[in-house]
Design a protein around this motif. Sequence first.
Motif, PDB file in Angstrom:
ATOM      1  N   ASN A 135       0.949  -1.233  -0.153  1.00  0.00           N
ATOM      2  CA  ASN A 135      -0.010   0.002   0.097  1.00  0.00           C
ATOM      3  C   ASN A 135       0.872   0.913  -0.174  1.00  0.00           C
ATOM      4  O   ASN A 135       2.027   1.166   0.115  1.00  0.00           O
ATOM      5  N   THR A 136       0.365   2.248  -0.220  1.00  0.00           N
ATOM      6  CA  THR A 136       0.941   3.667  -0.128  1.00  0.00           C
ATOM      7  C   THR A 136       0.102   4.561   0.728  1.00  0.00           C
ATOM      8  O   THR A 136      -1.104   4.468   0.697  1.00  0.00           O
ATOM      9  N   MET A 137       1.094   5.185   1.789  1.00  0.00           N
ATOM     10  CA  MET A 137       0.120   6.264   2.491  1.00  0.00           C
ATOM     11  C   MET A 137       0.803   7.562   2.273  1.00  0.00           C
ATOM     12  O   MET A 137       1.881   7.710   2.169  1.00  0.00           O
ATOM     13  N   ALA A 138       0.022   8.642   2.401  1.00  0.00           N
ATOM     14  CA  ALA A 138       0.405  10.004   1.788  1.00  0.00           C
ATOM     15  C   ALA A 138      -0.243  11.044   2.876  1.00  0.00           C
ATOM     16  O   ALA A 138      -1.479  10.476   3.438  1.00  0.00           O
ATOM     17  N   TRP A 139       0.185  12.209   2.955  1.00  0.00           N
ATOM     18  CA  TRP A 139      -0.385  13.231   3.637  1.00  0.00           C
ATOM     19  C   TRP A 139      -0.601  14.380   2.664  1.00  0.00           C
ATOM     20  O   TRP A 139       0.318  14.563   1.936  1.00  0.00           O
ATOM     21  N   TYR A 140      -1.864  14.818   2.709  1.00  0.00           N
ATOM     22  CA  TYR A 140      -2.179  15.906   1.802  1.00  0.00           C
ATOM     23  C   TYR A 140      -2.757  16.915   2.840  1.00  0.00           C
ATOM     24  O   TYR A 140      -2.751  16.656   3.886  1.00  0.00           O
ATOM     25  N   ARG A 141      -2.869  18.285   2.103  1.00  0.00           N
ATOM     26  CA  ARG A 141      -3.434  19.190   2.967  1.00  0.00           C
ATOM     27  C   ARG A 141      -4.323  20.195   2.249  1.00  0.00           C
ATOM     28  O   ARG A 141      -4.118  20.153   1.145  1.00  0.00           O
ATOM     29  N   TYR A 157      -4.590  18.778   7.686  1.00  0.00           N
ATOM     30  CA  TYR A 157      -3.876  17.821   6.971  1.00  0.00           C
ATOM     31  C   TYR A 157      -4.609  16.530   6.917  1.00  0.00           C
ATOM     32  O   TYR A 157      -5.068  16.060   7.992  1.00  0.00           O
ATOM     33  N   TYR A 158      -4.791  15.944   5.820  1.00  0.00           N
ATOM     34  CA  TYR A 158      -5.373  14.573   5.716  1.00  0.00           C
ATOM     35  C   TYR A 158      -4.417  13.434   5.288  1.00  0.00           C
ATOM     36  O   TYR A 158      -3.483  13.753   4.755  1.00  0.00           O
ATOM     37  N   CYS A 159      -4.770  12.441   5.858  1.00  0.00           N
ATOM     38  CA  CYS A 159      -4.049  11.042   5.543  1.00  0.00           C
ATOM     39  C   CYS A 159      -4.820  10.402   4.442  1.00  0.00           C
ATOM     40  O   CYS A 159      -6.182  10.302   4.523  1.00  0.00           O
ATOM     41  N   LEU A 160      -4.092   9.682   3.647  1.00  0.00           N
ATOM     42  CA  LEU A 160      -4.609   8.990   2.458  1.00  0.00           C
ATOM     43  C   LEU A 160      -4.013   7.574   2.696  1.00  0.00           C
ATOM     44  O   LEU A 160      -2.651   7.271   2.798  1.00  0.00           O
ATOM     45  N   LEU A 161      -4.851   6.201   2.417  1.00  0.00           N
ATOM     46  CA  LEU A 161      -4.219   5.155   2.326  1.00  0.00           C
ATOM     47  C   LEU A 161      -4.753   4.474   0.917  1.00  0.00           C
ATOM     48  O   LEU A 161      -5.979   4.659   0.577  1.00  0.00           O
ATOM     49  N   VAL A 162      -3.900   4.337  -0.050  1.00  0.00           N
ATOM     50  CA  VAL A 162      -4.307   3.556  -1.073  1.00  0.00           C
ATOM     51  C   VAL A 162      -3.806   2.075  -1.108  1.00  0.00           C
ATOM     52  O   VAL A 162      -2.507   1.807  -0.990  1.00  0.00           O
ATOM     53  N   GLN A 163      -4.603   1.139  -1.432  1.00  0.00           N
ATOM     54  CA  GLN A 163      -4.397  -0.261  -1.543  1.00  0.00           C
ATOM     55  C   GLN A 163      -5.363  -0.714  -2.419  1.00  0.00           C
ATOM     56  O   GLN A 163      -6.461  -0.717  -2.341  1.00  0.00           O
ATOM     57  N   ASN A 174      -7.681  -1.469  -5.234  1.00  0.00           N
ATOM     58  CA  ASN A 174      -8.342  -0.257  -5.903  1.00  0.00           C
ATOM     59  C   ASN A 174      -9.103   0.627  -4.862  1.00  0.00           C
ATOM     60  O   ASN A 174     -10.208   1.419  -4.959  1.00  0.00           O
ATOM     61  N   LEU A 175      -8.855   0.656  -3.594  1.00  0.00           N
ATOM     62  CA  LEU A 175      -9.226   1.274  -2.574  1.00  0.00           C
ATOM     63  C   LEU A 175      -8.473   2.534  -2.200  1.00  0.00           C
ATOM     64  O   LEU A 175      -7.228   2.565  -1.920  1.00  0.00           O
ATOM     65  N   GLU A 176      -9.167   3.663  -1.883  1.00  0.00           N
ATOM     66  CA  GLU A 176      -8.708   4.784  -1.288  1.00  0.00           C
ATOM     67  C   GLU A 176      -9.401   5.249  -0.057  1.00  0.00           C
ATOM     68  O   GLU A 176     -10.897   5.362  -0.154  1.00  0.00           O
ATOM     69  N   VAL A 177      -8.839   5.428   1.089  1.00  0.00           N
ATOM     70  CA  VAL A 177      -9.365   5.835   2.205  1.00  0.00           C
ATOM     71  C   VAL A 177      -8.770   6.890   2.787  1.00  0.00           C
ATOM     72  O   VAL A 177      -7.567   7.299   2.817  1.00  0.00           O
ATOM     73  N   TRP A 178      -9.575   8.067   3.126  1.00  0.00           N
ATOM     74  CA  TRP A 178      -9.247   9.310   3.651  1.00  0.00           C
ATOM     75  C   TRP A 178      -9.449   9.287   5.462  1.00  0.00           C
ATOM     76  O   TRP A 178     -10.404   8.721   5.706  1.00  0.00           O
ATOM     77  N   GLY A 179      -8.618  10.084   6.023  1.00  0.00           N
ATOM     78  CA  GLY A 179      -9.085  10.294   7.379  1.00  0.00           C
ATOM     79  C   GLY A 179      -9.897  11.499   7.371  1.00  0.00           C
ATOM     80  O   GLY A 179      -9.895  12.099   6.468  1.00  0.00           O
TER      81      GLY A 179
END
Length: 115
Positions: free
Chosen positions: A32-38, A93-99, A101-106
Amino acid sequence: QVQLVESGGGLVQPGGSLRLSCAASGRIFSINTMAWYRQAPGKERELVARITNAGIPNYAGSMKGRVTISRDNAKNTVYLRMNSLKSEDTAVYYCLLVQENLEVWGQGTLVTVSS
């Protein structure tokens, strides 16, 4: 079902530092990939940094050089260390998990940089 919970936001003075955390729970795949957006008031959401499950980081935008993303796979947690904060870094600031075909936001955590 996957859930993300961010923490660590708050009020910080210009030039200060903060560390954000994002804990994932539920069915987490090993790849998976995890990310921070703002997202600042009146602006679009933008990528700050992302990191693969292998620990390979990628940085973007105006915070490049001032942030470090890391993760603890055993805890399914990703961190964002932010240094030399400026007033223009004020945002949710938002966290995102991509695995697969699924994307999940905090839900987001507010960072306010002000004296």
